[in-house]
Design an enzyme around this catalytic site. Sequence first.
Site, PDB file in Angstrom:
ATOM      1  N   CYS A  40      -3.397  -9.711  55.925  1.00  0.00           N
ATOM      2  CA  CYS A  40      -2.538  -8.553  55.672  1.00  0.00           C
ATOM      3  C   CYS A  40      -2.796  -8.076  54.241  1.00  0.00           C
ATOM      4  CB  CYS A  40      -1.065  -8.923  55.859  1.00  0.00           C
ATOM      5  SG  CYS A  40      -0.449 -10.138  54.657  1.00  0.00           S
ATOM      6  N   HIS A  78      -1.653 -19.664  53.140  1.00  0.00           N
ATOM      7  CA  HIS A  78      -1.730 -20.805  54.063  1.00  0.00           C
ATOM      8  C   HIS A  78      -3.039 -20.761  54.850  1.00  0.00           C
ATOM      9  CE1 HIS A  78       2.117 -22.229  53.005  1.00  0.00           C
ATOM     10  NE2 HIS A  78       2.822 -21.275  53.591  1.00  0.00           N
ATOM     11  N   CYS A 121       3.829 -11.305  47.083  1.00  0.00           N
ATOM     12  CA  CYS A 121       3.759 -10.108  47.921  1.00  0.00           C
ATOM     13  C   CYS A 121       4.965  -9.212  47.643  1.00  0.00           C
ATOM     14  CB  CYS A 121       3.736 -10.517  49.389  1.00  0.00           C
ATOM     15  SG  CYS A 121       3.807  -9.112  50.527  1.00  0.00           S
ATOM     16  N   GLU A 173       8.514 -19.808  50.572  1.00  0.00           N
ATOM     17  CA  GLU A 173       9.078 -18.473  50.394  1.00  0.00           C
ATOM     18  C   GLU A 173      10.603 -18.515  50.379  1.00  0.00           C
ATOM     19  OE1 GLU A 173       9.679 -14.357  52.782  1.00  0.00           O
ATOM     20  OE2 GLU A 173       7.725 -15.331  53.084  1.00  0.00           O
ATOM     21  N   THR A 229      10.067 -13.482  55.283  1.00  0.00           N
ATOM     22  CA  THR A 229       9.365 -12.315  55.829  1.00  0.00           C
ATOM     23  C   THR A 229       8.497 -12.630  57.035  1.00  0.00           C
ATOM     24  OG1 THR A 229       7.533 -12.627  54.270  1.00  0.00           O
ATOM     25  CG2 THR A 229       9.307 -11.129  53.604  1.00  0.00           C
ATOM     26  N   CYS A 237       8.958  -7.656  57.141  1.00  0.00           N
ATOM     27  CA  CYS A 237       7.644  -7.260  56.636  1.00  0.00           C
ATOM     28  C   CYS A 237       6.894  -6.454  57.688  1.00  0.00           C
ATOM     29  CB  CYS A 237       6.864  -8.521  56.260  1.00  0.00           C
ATOM     30  SG  CYS A 237       5.105  -8.274  56.025  1.00  0.00           S
ATOM     31  N   SER A 278       3.936 -20.004  58.715  1.00  0.00           N
ATOM     32  CA  SER A 278       5.059 -19.632  59.567  1.00  0.00           C
ATOM     33  C   SER A 278       4.708 -18.468  60.485  1.00  0.00           C
ATOM     34  CB  SER A 278       6.266 -19.269  58.699  1.00  0.00           C
ATOM     35  OG  SER A 278       7.346 -18.852  59.486  1.00  0.00           O
TER      36      SER A 278
END
Length: 402
Positions: free
Chosen positions: A66, A96, A157, A187, A250, A288, A318
């Site tokens: 992304c 990750h 991000c 996160e 997110t 997100c 995740s």
Amino acid sequence: MDTKAFKRSLNHSDKYFRQGFGHGEEVAGQMQTEYNSGLIQEIRDRQYTLTRGNVTIKLAQSFGFCWGVERAVAMAYETRQHFPTERIWITNEIIHNPSVNQRLKDMAVEFIEVVDGEKDFSTVGQGDVVILPAFGASVQEMQLLNDKGCTIVDTTCPWVSKVWNTVEKHKKRDHTSIIHGKYNHEETVATSSFAGKYLVVLNLDQANYVADYILNGGDRAEFMAKFDNACSAGFDPDTDLDRIGVANQTTMLKGETEQIGKLFEHTILKKYGPQALNDHFLSFNTICDATQERQDAMFELVDEKLDLMVVIGGYNSSNTTHLQEIAIDRHIPSYHIDSASRIGPGNRIEHKPLHGDLTVTENWLPDGPITVGVTSGASTPDRSVEETIGHIFAIKADMAVV
């Protein structure tokens, strides 16, 4: 601690960077060479479908890197170029993905060691450069690094930062932040550090438990045992659930986050009435776009006729795990791998079942014509997807010869 004031002061520091260092064009070329794939582009050009021999590959129409992940990796590459002799650390994995993290290690970027579940910053010295990963770092970590006199390169991000701003708004109005996420995910740890009072719910079942407690009360000791590691210090469910705001990690399933938000809105509406709703409930959209797009594409893909599904991404990712959940919910045989190296030798695959441990499956590709769905998490480069598809084609070609 006034987290907003601290972040404001950090933003004005000459040792804090949230942008690249002017090496963007060179780094973009390097990343294209290392991570992009001609085969994947060919499949995109063929309406995300490619047949070779008796194998048809169907790619999800949104998958892989992304924007936030690509930005974080590019900033890490730029940091190494801009500080060629300094010691550089990452507080955790940059993203990750094992191959990307290994590539940074090859570039002499060091990773903070985790000892007994805690990061050991004792080896980080004044003047060292420390990169904060795409999913962020807690405000306590930032303060520690700032106090040590480190140069901080923050690749968080912007979608994650948006969630931080949301829980700051909750805190300002003295609302408890209910965060849909995994309490020990990096996160969520970072997000909760910016909150005041908070409670982390993993799924709709836990959210329903909390909603029932809001309406009807319950066993306080049982509640606290259930959320022992997932709430702020001194949290009291009998007083801290009167005014709530909803936020999320997110990378959680979009549909579940939306259900949880509506559940708490209806719960507060039922308890306090429509006139008092705005005094007791806050909700902002913190889903997100990239996560949503990949999940939507996965839902479209599993509606097609597939013999099996391959999901590629880090085992601690995740967003990748949630893509796997979508395939499993449709009862499609599904294999989650973190890299193409998990396939072979022969017709075998080492994969991670949902919520299970690594396991090996023999003869995972059946005889005859097959259609294989393929997707990847937001931290997986196209090159890794290409290698996986290449292994599938090779196995089926060998089976045809035999």
